[in-house]
Design a protein around this motif. Structure first.
Motif, mmCIF file in Angstrom:
data_model
loop_
_atom_site.group_PDB
_atom_site.id
_atom_site.type_symbol
_atom_site.label_atom_id
_atom_site.label_comp_id
_atom_site.label_asym_id
_atom_site.label_seq_id
_atom_site.Cartn_x
_atom_site.Cartn_y
_atom_site.Cartn_z
ATOM 1 N N VAL A 34 0.833 -1.197 0.000
ATOM 2 C CA VAL A 34 0.000 0.000 0.000
ATOM 3 C C VAL A 34 0.871 1.252 0.000
ATOM 4 O O VAL A 34 0.591 2.224 -0.701
ATOM 5 N N ASN A 38 0.772 3.874 -3.038
ATOM 6 C CA ASN A 38 0.397 5.262 -2.755
ATOM 7 C C ASN A 38 1.477 6.226 -3.236
ATOM 8 O O ASN A 38 1.180 7.279 -3.805
ATOM 9 N N TYR A 50 -5.868 8.483 -2.402
ATOM 10 C CA TYR A 50 -5.032 7.835 -1.397
ATOM 11 C C TYR A 50 -5.668 6.536 -0.933
ATOM 12 O O TYR A 50 -6.859 6.486 -0.630
ATOM 13 N N ASN A 51 -4.883 5.480 -0.882
ATOM 14 C CA ASN A 51 -5.334 4.159 -0.471
ATOM 15 C C ASN A 51 -5.026 3.980 1.010
ATOM 16 O O ASN A 51 -3.872 3.829 1.382
ATOM 17 N N ASP A 52 -6.037 3.994 1.868
ATOM 18 C CA ASP A 52 -5.809 3.872 3.300
ATOM 19 C C ASP A 52 -6.141 2.453 3.743
ATOM 20 O O ASP A 52 -7.273 2.007 3.637
ATOM 21 N N GLU A 55 -8.589 2.355 6.888
ATOM 22 C CA GLU A 55 -9.881 3.033 6.777
ATOM 23 C C GLU A 55 -11.011 2.055 7.067
ATOM 24 O O GLU A 55 -11.060 0.959 6.516
#
Length: 79
Positions: A34, A38, A50-52, A55
């Motif tokens: 990730v 990102n 944005y890849n969280d 989350e």
């Protein structure tokens, strides 16, 4: 873990330790993936989202159809 402690462990404890280590390695791999995606996405794409990884996604409540209810009732009646 000191090497002396490792050799004192029973086989079951070693297996649990190895499973825990594998899950930790998988988690670290996901974090690195990730982080790299990102960084590359932000560097090469202006509109990158944005890849969280942490989350919390709110899952929508799925409605159960009458047909699914009947199947579930039949399953439990046979059980």
């Amino acid at each position: 873990m000191p090497i002396d402690s490792f050799f004192i462990l029973e086989v079951v404890e070693v297996v649990k330790l190895l499973e825990k280590m594998r899950s930790r390695m998988e988690f670290e791999h996901k974090l690195q993936f990730v982080a790299i995606s990102n960084a590359l996405g932000k560097a090469f794409n202006k509109n990158y989202k944005y890849n969280d990884l942490f989350e919390k996604k709110n899952e929508k409540k799925k409605e159960v159809t009458q047909e699914e209810r009947e199947e579930l009732k039949a399953y439990f009646e046979r059980w």
